[in-house]
Design an enzyme around this catalytic site. Sequence first.
Site, PDB file in Angstrom:
ATOM      1  N   GLU A   1       0.592  -1.207  -0.048  1.00 48.84           N
ATOM      2  CA  GLU A   1       0.327   0.369  -0.305  1.00 48.84           C
ATOM      3  C   GLU A   1       0.959   1.156   0.386  1.00 48.84           C
ATOM      4  O   GLU A   1       2.299   1.587   0.121  1.00 48.84           O
ATOM      5  CB  GLU A   1      -1.066   0.347   1.386  1.00 48.84           C
ATOM      6  CG  GLU A   1      -2.522  -1.379   0.887  1.00 48.84           C
ATOM      7  CD  GLU A   1      -2.809  -1.240   2.026  1.00 48.84           C
ATOM      8  OE1 GLU A   1      -2.811  -0.234   2.753  1.00 48.84           O
ATOM      9  OE2 GLU A   1      -3.905  -2.586   2.172  1.00 48.84           O
TER      10      GLU A   1
ATOM     11  N   HIS B   1     -11.417   9.761   6.455  1.00 46.57           N
ATOM     12  CA  HIS B   1     -11.820   7.933   6.552  1.00 46.57           C
ATOM     13  C   HIS B   1     -11.198   7.530   8.209  1.00 46.57           C
ATOM     14  O   HIS B   1     -11.625   6.327   8.669  1.00 46.57           O
ATOM     15  CB  HIS B   1     -10.587   7.490   5.856  1.00 46.57           C
ATOM     16  CG  HIS B   1     -10.189   5.837   5.950  1.00 46.57           C
ATOM     17  ND1 HIS B   1     -10.722   4.627   5.474  1.00 46.57           N
ATOM     18  CD2 HIS B   1      -8.892   4.803   5.806  1.00 46.57           C
ATOM     19  CE1 HIS B   1      -9.986   4.054   5.145  1.00 46.57           C
ATOM     20  NE2 HIS B   1      -9.139   3.812   5.544  1.00 46.57           N
TER      21      HIS B   1
ATOM     22  N   ARG C   1      -1.496   8.542   8.816  1.00 46.89           N
ATOM     23  CA  ARG C   1      -0.797   7.373   9.427  1.00 46.89           C
ATOM     24  C   ARG C   1      -0.435   6.146   7.950  1.00 46.89           C
ATOM     25  O   ARG C   1      -0.846   6.935   6.681  1.00 46.89           O
ATOM     26  CB  ARG C   1      -2.524   6.364   9.729  1.00 46.89           C
ATOM     27  CG  ARG C   1      -2.037   5.169  10.002  1.00 46.89           C
ATOM     28  CD  ARG C   1      -3.922   4.839  10.389  1.00 46.89           C
ATOM     29  NE  ARG C   1      -4.732   5.104   9.043  1.00 46.89           N
ATOM     30  CZ  ARG C   1      -5.458   4.007   8.448  1.00 46.89           C
ATOM     31  NH1 ARG C   1      -5.237   2.767   9.063  1.00 46.89           N
ATOM     32  NH2 ARG C   1      -5.956   4.286   7.424  1.00 46.89           N
TER      33      ARG C   1
HETATM   34  C1  SIN Z   1      -7.317   0.238   2.571  1.00 44.40           C
HETATM   35  O1  SIN Z   1      -8.012  -0.437   2.410  1.00 44.40           O
HETATM   36  O2  SIN Z   1      -7.280   1.070   1.726  1.00 44.40           O
HETATM   37  C2  SIN Z   1      -7.452   0.744   3.821  1.00 44.40           C
HETATM   38  C3  SIN Z   1      -6.442   0.464   4.776  1.00 44.40           C
HETATM   39  C4  SIN Z   1      -6.186   1.909   5.994  1.00 44.40           C
HETATM   40  O3  SIN Z   1      -6.818   2.395   6.121  1.00 44.40           O
HETATM   41  O4  SIN Z   1      -4.944   0.996   6.568  1.00 44.40           O
END
Ligand code: SIN
Length: 530
Positions: free
Chosen positions: A115, A345, A380
Amino acid sequence: MKEYDFVVIGSGIAGLSFALKAARHGSVALITKRKGADTNTAWAQGGIACVTSDEDSFELHVRDTLEAGAGLCDEAVVRTIVTEGPERIRELAELGLHFDEREVEGHREFDLGKEGGHSKRRVLHVRDATGKEIEQTLLREFSRQSSAELFENHVAVDLITAAKLGFATADRCLGVYVLDERTDEVESIRSDRIVLATGGCGKVYLYTTNPDIATGDGVAMAWRAGVEIANMEFIQFHPTCLFHAEAKSFLISEAVRGEGGILRNHRGEDFMKRYDPRGSLAPRDIVARAIDAEIKRSGAKCVFLDITHKSPEFIRERFPHIYETCLRFGVDMSKQAIPVVPAAHYQCGGIKTDVNGATSLSGLYAVGEVACTGMHGANRLASNSLLEGLVVAHRAAVAAVHKRPLGKQNVALPEWRSGNVQDVDELVVIYHNWDEIRRLMWDYVGILRTDKRLQRASARLRNLQREIREFYWNFKVSVDLLELRNLAAVAALIVDSGLCRKESRGLHYTLDYPDRDDRQFKRNTVLSRG
Ligand code: SIN
């Protein structure tokens, strides 16, 4: 009056992990607003960031976390959480959770996701429904504990503290008032070790990836009890929430970009390259701001996330939940790009705690998204939150178990008293105020801020809070009224914290002070009542 050794409020990963460990040492009441599984955790798609591969290292995970946190992470806290992660993951596996694996040269290893902001593949996942699997595993284990009780449809109203009762002792937590939705009665529960694990406050914004329960209850209760609250200006906007008139809050995981998904504007351009050399997988704050700019510049309603270059088999196997949900809304992500917009979020700030979840009020702990441990700083790193929840809940349980209990108290906690009026005509005011807060936060306190917008929001929120206070004392409390009161308190904390920070850093970006100012502002924003 009920009495427990430990009261845990919130049934996500952090609350359940704490409860399971504490239940070995005493009685536990787990209070949750709706059903046990109605939590932010159950909605988490991406997974848990944790160092498990030979190609990765604690040092790299720490470095990535600090870099995302834009100078405000507490490095010692980050190190503790990162290095204790693998042990907590092993415990989850012992409870029966199976993270996805793959076959590599004749042996099985974790199938690690990637990610934004991670220099290595390190996200453990269960396809794209990691949180749901974790939630089910922990709830199953919880149901086996004889010393622990689950109270569903129970809403915590306020903490009971020595100061509120006028005791001349040092302040500490003595219990909590809880509304039982089935009976409409508020009861007091006595405990000298209370854990807030209520999650975040996404519902304070008009558009959010969070479920309806995310109304900032823990932060608001702690604030009213005089506990220190830190860094509330840092609200993370996820860049990719499904854009569809009927889809409410549906997240398109960052893992889609981790597997090669590309963000395109309405003209089909891979626009992220213009904003950051890392393109679509740049850190979230950068991507969310770029999408915001792109949408504002073009007048388009959304941008698009394109993963059609991957095979339909891969997409259906890796992202079954996202694929099926998009399809229900008429979008086949294996054939067309998904329309997306940013949405609120994650709350990076919260109740200020140490790495053991201890707050500034004796006997009160906070774990998970509701807490600000110093792990996330000003932004974060994706998938670090489930890790933080697991590790800090474990440490908080160890600390709470070893805290010397107050022992049976002779003082009875006072019974709940509030107004009794229930005027349905006035319910419209609650719904109106609820909508007004969420819209004004979206319009004035969103991805791009200015002092003028923050001041406007602040003035309006003060009026709303006054109105809500009147309601609160005159009317019979209801879940809607309690949530509205909490939303308003948290919204005001976000605005006040934003007004304190005259610079741009991480998730707080203001057009009035577009640069980072380490000389004056490399510090946490800590607020407490009075
Ligand atoms: C996502 O799956 O994009 C969210 C993961 C996160 O916010 O840590």
